[in-house]
Design an enzyme around this catalytic site. Structure first.
Site, PDB file in Angstrom:
ATOM      1  N   CYS A  97      -0.272   1.453   7.506  1.00 56.45           N
ATOM      2  CA  CYS A  97      -0.762   1.707   6.149  1.00 56.45           C
ATOM      3  C   CYS A  97      -2.149   2.346   6.191  1.00 56.45           C
ATOM      4  O   CYS A  97      -2.489   3.197   5.367  1.00 56.45           O
ATOM      5  CB  CYS A  97      -0.797   0.422   5.329  1.00 56.45           C
ATOM      6  SG  CYS A  97       0.847  -0.121   4.791  1.00 56.45           S
ATOM      7  N   GLU A 114       0.825  -1.205   0.000  1.00 59.50           N
ATOM      8  CA  GLU A 114       0.000   0.000   0.000  1.00 59.50           C
ATOM      9  C   GLU A 114       0.862   1.259   0.000  1.00 59.50           C
ATOM     10  O   GLU A 114       0.555   2.240  -0.689  1.00 59.50           O
ATOM     11  CB  GLU A 114      -0.918   0.014   1.234  1.00 59.50           C
ATOM     12  CG  GLU A 114      -1.841  -1.198   1.347  1.00 59.50           C
ATOM     13  CD  GLU A 114      -1.257  -2.300   2.205  1.00 59.50           C
ATOM     14  OE1 GLU A 114      -2.005  -2.920   2.961  1.00 59.50           O
ATOM     15  OE2 GLU A 114      -0.016  -2.531   2.129  1.00 59.50           O
TER      16      GLU A 114
END
Length: 306
Positions: free
Chosen positions: A266, A241
């Site tokens: 993330c 991510e």
């Protein structure tokens, strides 16, 4: 939809075709030399028989909204021609050797003395070698280990061969497949993760986890924590991510697809970048914390359903 069936000897090819006729499919064929289906499928009446496969392809192309099935496919030329059509699904069927042997002698009214297992294996292996490439390139594989036909039909029903996304993936299928593909580039020794960021159904960034550029790859020893599992070491691997977000300058209002639910760190970055929706496939140990933060930030989090 046009379903073509290939399979090993006595694997259940005809029963798949029969099941599909019960579902409203027309059973079609073209004239073939040394055609196994001519000898073995007399119990299953064919609705249409064409002089050659070109005539068959022309017919199903003109009537592509109807449902057709053909079985006992071992013609590479035909499969090469029809597999490029968007309405064709190639299904292969196999079964354990012992199960196929029992079916074969029962179907041909033979005894085990008249047709021993070793003879069946020789015939089956010869047939399988011819099908190697055909099996490799099929769209969907079925293992038929059932004993009763009714059990096999139940299994086929659960597999849902008629599902439209088998021919054309919906957006979720499509983007999650791209995330899975991105994960194949990862060399993280802990786990492979892939991510795709999408806006207006267009991919704007992809990412996979691994060490930063110009450093040793994780699988080459670039991250001690991943390689040696040292709890006091810092992990040097960027998450999938993170990599996707770093390479995207249009993330605001977009959707993020990831094959693993984002971790807490993330999650914070995803929220800060203005992602409006996160679609994930597999659970992760920080899921509940991530879900709570996404909920507070009005980011929709949902699990992918195949």
């Amino acid at each position: 939809m046009f379903i073509g069936i290939s399979g090993t000897l006595s694997s259940g090819k005809t029963e798949v075709a029969r099941y599909l006729t019960y579902c409203g499919f027309k059973y079609i064929d073209y004239k073939r030399e040394n055609d196994e289906s001519n000898n073995l499928n007399q119990a299953l009446k064919k609705d249409l028989i064409f002089d050659d496969y070109n005539a068959l392809i022309i017919h199903v192309t003109k009537n592509w909204k109807e449902n057709f099935v053909i079985t006992h496919l071992d013609d590479h030329e035909f499969l090469s021609e029809v597999s490029i059509r968007p309405f064709f699904l190639h299904v292969t069927v196999d079964a354990p050797v012992a199960r196929r042997y029992e079916r074969y002698i029962l179907k041909h009214e033979l005894t085990k003395d008249e047709f021993p297992l070793v003879k069946f294996i020789e015939s089956s292996d010869h047939f399988l070698l011819e099908l190697e490439i055909i099996f490799k390139n099929s769209d969907f594989k079925i293992i038929n280990s059932t004993i009763q036909v009714e059990q096999f039909y139940q299994k086929l029903s659960e597999l849902n061969l008629l599902k439209s996304t088998r021919l054309r993936p919906n957006w979720d299928n499509y983007f999650m497949s791209l995330a899975d593909l991105a994960s194949r580039r990862s060399n993280c020794m802990k786990r492979r993760v892939g991510c795709v960021i999408v806006k207006d159904n267009r991919v704007i960034a992809t990412g996979y986890n691994g060490t930063p550029r110009n450093l040793k790859n994780c699988n080459e020893g670039g991250c001690e924590r991943c390689n040696r599992e040292l709890p006091d070491s810092n992990c040097l691997c960027l998450h999938a991510e993170e990599n996707a977000l770093l390479y995207s300058n249009k993330a605001n209002g977009s959707t993020l697809y990831c094959d693993t639910c984002p971790c807490l760190q993330c999650t914070i970055k995803i929220i800060q970048c203005g992602i409006r929706e996160v679609v994930y496939k597999k659970e992760y140990k920080f899921d509940q914390q991530s879900k709570s933060l996404f909920d507070q930030s009005n980011v929709l989090l949902r699990r992918y359903q195949d």
